[in-house]
Scaffold this motif. Structure first.
Motif, mmCIF file in Angstrom:
data_model
loop_
_atom_site.group_PDB
_atom_site.id
_atom_site.type_symbol
_atom_site.label_atom_id
_atom_site.label_comp_id
_atom_site.label_asym_id
_atom_site.label_seq_id
_atom_site.Cartn_x
_atom_site.Cartn_y
_atom_site.Cartn_z
ATOM 1 N N SER A 2 0.674 -1.394 -0.150
ATOM 2 C CA SER A 2 0.148 -0.130 0.104
ATOM 3 C C SER A 2 1.134 1.259 0.014
ATOM 4 O O SER A 2 1.933 1.289 0.545
ATOM 5 C CB SER A 2 -0.801 -0.039 1.217
ATOM 6 O OG SER A 2 -1.467 1.030 1.506
ATOM 7 N N PRO A 3 0.388 2.281 -0.698
ATOM 8 C CA PRO A 3 -0.906 2.553 -1.480
ATOM 9 C C PRO A 3 -0.581 2.003 -2.788
ATOM 10 O O PRO A 3 0.405 2.099 -3.443
ATOM 11 C CB PRO A 3 -1.111 3.907 -1.460
ATOM 12 C CG PRO A 3 0.299 4.466 -1.325
ATOM 13 C CD PRO A 3 1.020 3.703 -0.496
ATOM 14 N N LYS A 4 -1.612 1.249 -3.595
ATOM 15 C CA LYS A 4 -1.283 0.798 -4.932
ATOM 16 C C LYS A 4 -1.851 1.821 -5.979
ATOM 17 O O LYS A 4 -2.688 2.702 -5.631
ATOM 18 C CB LYS A 4 -2.533 -0.431 -4.990
ATOM 19 C CG LYS A 4 -2.136 -1.202 -6.338
ATOM 20 C CD LYS A 4 -2.815 -2.261 -6.638
ATOM 21 C CE LYS A 4 -2.808 -3.014 -8.103
ATOM 22 N NZ LYS A 4 -1.474 -3.645 -7.996
ATOM 23 N N SER A 5 -0.957 2.183 -7.109
ATOM 24 C CA SER A 5 -1.275 3.040 -7.892
ATOM 25 C C SER A 5 -0.476 2.837 -9.181
ATOM 26 O O SER A 5 0.549 1.909 -9.237
ATOM 27 C CB SER A 5 -0.724 4.455 -7.271
ATOM 28 O OG SER A 5 -1.116 5.539 -7.927
ATOM 29 N N TYR A 6 -0.394 3.825 -9.977
ATOM 30 C CA TYR A 6 0.314 3.538 -11.132
ATOM 31 C C TYR A 6 1.824 4.132 -11.128
ATOM 32 O O TYR A 6 2.159 5.043 -9.877
ATOM 33 C CB TYR A 6 -0.132 4.318 -12.413
ATOM 34 C CG TYR A 6 -0.615 5.782 -12.061
ATOM 35 C CD1 TYR A 6 0.365 6.726 -12.450
ATOM 36 C CD2 TYR A 6 -1.794 6.329 -11.740
ATOM 37 C CE1 TYR A 6 0.324 8.160 -12.098
ATOM 38 C CE2 TYR A 6 -1.988 7.696 -11.481
ATOM 39 C CZ TYR A 6 -0.749 8.574 -11.534
ATOM 40 O OH TYR A 6 -1.121 9.678 -11.172
ATOM 41 N N THR A 7 2.554 3.920 -11.942
ATOM 42 C CA THR A 7 4.001 4.125 -11.942
ATOM 43 C C THR A 7 4.294 4.936 -13.213
ATOM 44 O O THR A 7 4.118 4.532 -14.181
ATOM 45 C CB THR A 7 5.090 2.913 -12.183
ATOM 46 O OG1 THR A 7 4.910 2.130 -10.928
ATOM 47 C CG2 THR A 7 6.391 3.306 -12.179
#
Length: 284
Positions: free
Chosen positions: A176-181
């Motif tokens: 966490s936190p999951k997101s784009y790169t």
């Protein structure tokens, strides 16, 4: 005029199709059920069962289950209203505001060390996926973390919120936190990729292209709308999404909406994704 989806109609939406939209596919299927690796933790044996006759899911690892709305809310950590928007065909790839939710895997992982890739098992795993070590070291790290009082290690790709996508030979998960790169170097062209190994594969296949482009790795198709806000700042966007049902649908959504986006998946039209193409070319 199409009627908006509501809780009653949404419950008839196939659980398998919802999981597909979220990037999860069954390990095995029968006429009556399908088994998936749980989205809520790392595992090597599928423990999430979907009943095709009842259109319900049950996670044997945690002893919880429910209908499709429950599942979308749990995976995306979103409200029921946002889950309905996600399930609506007109909003299949919606912008979901993720809220803190329960005691899922993402909130249990504790990163304890980040360093240069060196563990033999990870180097062997990368070789198995046809990724040169020098390429992997350019974009990824070796990440050690604790989960349920046990220590694990993985190849890690950092996202723009400082969470990690984690991969090794046995499992894939994320902190966490999951997101784009996103990797920005003030180039006029953007490369849009679906996952970590798409990035590493394209960097192996076409180093010059990556060096002259900014890069955005979705890490989940659920982040399509989040990625779109960057499109207008580029002259051209190259799209390299998977050629499975979810990836093709996402590609159509983007192409239909943006005139300066080019679908480049014809480069691997006989393969599932870039890594499948790379592995084929390397004879693996």
């Amino acid at each position: 005029m199409k009627r908006k989806i509501n809780c009653e109609t949404a419950r008839n939406f196939p659980v398998e199709k919802a999981l597909e939209k979220l990037g999860h596919f069954p390990n095995r299927t029968t006429e009556q059920e399908a088994w998936f690796l749980s989205p809520f933790r790392s595992e090597t044996q599928a423990s999430l069962k979907v009943s095709r006759t009842k259109n319900r899911w049950y996670d044997h690892g945690e002893g919880v289950g429910g209908n499709v709305i429950d599942l979308v809310c749990r995976i995306l950590r979103c409200t029921i209203k946002e889950a309905l928007s996600f399930l609506d065909d007109d909003n299949a790839i919606g912008s979901i505001k993720r809220h803190p939710f329960g005691n899922t895997l993402e909130y249990q992982i504790q990163i304890i060390e980040v360093k240069e890739l060196e563990h033999l098992a990870l180097l062997q795993y990368l070789s198995l996926r046809s990724i040169p070590i020098i390429v992997a070291k350019t974009y990824c790290k070796e990440v050690w973390y604790n989960y349920r009082d046990k220590t694990f290690f993985a190849v890690g790709l950092k996202n723009h919120k400082s969470g990690w996508e984690l991969r090794n030979r046995l499992f894939k998960n994320s902190s966490s936190p999951k997101s784009y790169t996103i990797i920005q170097n003030k180039n006029k062209q953007l490369i849009l990729l679906e996952g970590m190994f798409d990035l590493l594969s394209l960097a192996t296949l076409d180093t010059k292209l990556l060096n002259t482009s900014d890069i955005l790795v979705l890490n989940s198709l659920a982040f399509i709308r989040d990625a779109e806000k960057y499109f207008e700042t580029y002259d051209l966007v190259h799209l390299y999404l998977d050629r499975d049902a979810a990836g093709l649908k996402a590609t159509k959504y983007i192409i239909d909406k943006h005139n300066h986006v080019l679908d480049k998946s014809n480069r691997y039209e006989n393969h599932k994704d870039l890594n499948d193409l790379l592995s084929h070319e390397k004879g693996r």
